[in-house]
Enzyme design. Structure first.
Site, mmCIF file in Angstrom:
data_model
loop_
_atom_site.group_PDB
_atom_site.id
_atom_site.type_symbol
_atom_site.label_atom_id
_atom_site.label_comp_id
_atom_site.label_asym_id
_atom_site.label_seq_id
_atom_site.Cartn_x
_atom_site.Cartn_y
_atom_site.Cartn_z
ATOM 1 N N ASP A 1 45.754 -57.332 24.165
ATOM 2 C CA ASP A 1 45.435 -57.562 25.689
ATOM 3 C C ASP A 1 45.241 -59.016 25.815
ATOM 4 O O ASP A 1 45.514 -59.680 27.070
ATOM 5 C CB ASP A 1 43.795 -56.913 26.020
ATOM 6 C CG ASP A 1 44.024 -55.452 26.156
ATOM 7 O OD1 ASP A 1 45.106 -54.974 26.082
ATOM 8 O OD2 ASP A 1 42.834 -54.795 26.611
ATOM 9 N N GLU B 1 36.899 -55.586 22.976
ATOM 10 C CA GLU B 1 36.582 -54.207 22.796
ATOM 11 C C GLU B 1 35.276 -54.135 22.379
ATOM 12 O O GLU B 1 34.674 -54.910 21.437
ATOM 13 C CB GLU B 1 37.281 -53.581 22.281
ATOM 14 C CG GLU B 1 38.795 -53.704 22.858
ATOM 15 C CD GLU B 1 39.279 -53.247 24.341
ATOM 16 O OE1 GLU B 1 38.515 -52.616 24.746
ATOM 17 O OE2 GLU B 1 40.330 -54.004 24.711
ATOM 18 N N ASP C 1 39.918 -61.871 24.682
ATOM 19 C CA ASP C 1 39.636 -60.577 24.958
ATOM 20 C C ASP C 1 38.821 -59.801 23.792
ATOM 21 O O ASP C 1 38.718 -60.302 22.752
ATOM 22 C CB ASP C 1 41.024 -59.822 24.978
ATOM 23 C CG ASP C 1 40.921 -58.503 25.707
ATOM 24 O OD1 ASP C 1 40.823 -58.321 27.127
ATOM 25 O OD2 ASP C 1 40.602 -57.487 24.952
ATOM 26 N N HIS D 1 44.366 -52.163 25.308
ATOM 27 C CA HIS D 1 42.715 -51.708 24.918
ATOM 28 C C HIS D 1 42.611 -52.090 23.433
ATOM 29 O O HIS D 1 41.455 -51.703 22.703
ATOM 30 C CB HIS D 1 42.564 -50.334 25.207
ATOM 31 C CG HIS D 1 42.389 -50.244 26.620
ATOM 32 N ND1 HIS D 1 41.767 -50.972 27.482
ATOM 33 C CD2 HIS D 1 43.147 -49.117 27.484
ATOM 34 C CE1 HIS D 1 41.984 -50.251 28.690
ATOM 35 N NE2 HIS D 1 42.778 -49.520 28.617
#
Length: 202
Positions: A167, A25, A23, A162
């Site tokens: 996540d 961001e 994952d 997030h």
């Protein structure tokens, strides 16, 4: 002819095998115009999370306000963090040649591809599976299929979503639920069967 290690992994029941959940961001959703600021991966072996990788990443510029609100990551947190060029080798070593799993994994792979092409001169070619697509097929009665909504449906703690490590961990737990459901109901759990299911061909 002898099978390669990768092909054997892809024929394994993933409840017994190894895969890595990723994952990230980023500063935005446009891959070409955005940079990663938070990167994580968790290794799952035999249905258990055995190892975690996580790092903040300095993007080279201030992050947008909407991303601060979404992730809780601030510019001050990113100052002094390594660049993606610096963390990429360790991330790729952690992932290895394993099957990669993610929630809307195609987007994450687009970012990884951008960086492997830029710094390695080649694409990221690991086989991948998407929990978003699989959850829609395996759990068709849910109202929504965001990572948070699916996690809450199973009673998983969702504080801190997030952020990449949170996540990735939630995605791993959801994927294990998907694998258990498919194995106990249909006796399937290998990569090829799951890929067919993703495409609606099962």
């Amino acid at each position: 002819m002898k099978s390669s290690p990768k092909s054997l992994k892809m024929r394994d029941n993933l409840l017994d095998g190894t895969f890595v959940v990723i994952d990230l961001e980023a500063t935005g959703f446009d891959v070409e115009k955005s940079e990663v600021i938070d990167l994580a991966a968790v290794r799952v072996e035999g249905g258990i999370i055995t190892e975690k990788f996580s790092t903040l990443v300095y993007p080279g510029y201030f992050i947008p306000e909407r991303i601060k609100k979404l992730t809780g990551i601030t510019n001050a947190m990113l100052v002094g963090q390594p660049t993606i060029e610096e963390v990429l080798p360790e991330f790729l070593e952690f992932v290895g040649d394993n099957i990669v799993v993610g929630h809307f994994v195609e987007q994450d792979i687009k970012f990884i591809n951008k960086y492997t092409k830029q710094y390695r001169g080649k694409k990221f070619r690991n086989p991948s599976l998407c929990t978003l697509k699989l959850a829609r097929k395996v759990f068709p009665g849910l109202k929504k299929y965001s990572l948070k909504e699916i996690a809450e449906n199973f009673g998983f703690e969702t504080n801190g979503v997030h952020r990449a490590l949170k996540d990735a961990t939630l995605t791993a737990e959801i994927f294990i639920k998907i694998l258990e459901e498919l194995w106990f109901k249909y006796g399937i759990g290998d990569y090829y069967s799951l890929k067919r299911l993703e495409k609606g061909k099962f």
